[in-house]
Design an enzyme around this catalytic site. Sequence first.
Site: not given
Length: 242
Positions: A68-70, A72, A169
């Site tokens: 997961l993105d930082k 998120t 996104r």
Amino acid sequence: LFRSPENIRLDIQFEDDHIIVINKKAGMVVHPAPGNLSGTLVNALLFHEPGIKEVGQDPFRSGIVHRLDKDTSGLMVAAKTKKALDFLQKEFKYRRVLKKYLALISGYISENKGEINLPIGRHPVKRKLMAINYEKGKPARTCWKIIKRFKTACLVEALLKTGRTHQIRVHIKYIGHTLFNDERYGGDKILKGTTFSKYKQFVDNCFKVLPRQALHARTLSFKHPTTEKMMRFDSPIPEDIE
């Protein structure tokens, strides 16, 4: 040093001898990389389960199955054995894992649901961004539906059929919207035509309450690597998005 154990509290949803399911907090990087060598999920996992350092070929990503993105938040599964890692990586590769996200999207969306099926690859100019890329991109498919409408935003459930970097996104950006406070893709700007002072102050206050993109991995469902029983996990909406 780059994968030293660190005593960082984890929000563990489930754990046995094979897997660990974590509700990752926003702001935590998944694995060490240049610029983020400590404080990552891998550092925390190594402290919690030292044997995980032998799981996988990449020492930076011990036990990591997906990312997961930082900024998120939400559910992730990590493997505690080589067998579990191999099994889960295959399940993700062949798209047998259910992943649902909640996203707060700026602007009004008139449709109730939709599907975006467009390839995603590296942005041709801005190398830190991803973009719709017909020439070099990989297939990407996102199904979405409206959960609730607000005056200037919509709460959306996104079902990922693929797992590309920044997929939600980029797809949302393509249809003319942004995730609320998504600085990287322009969601930290006040919408055009709505910059009168009271509204601007309200949105600025919201940005302070939610200092990250409004994206949360809410549901994760997959087969257990040894029993092959279907498992499903749901996590509540984080306080900052709420």
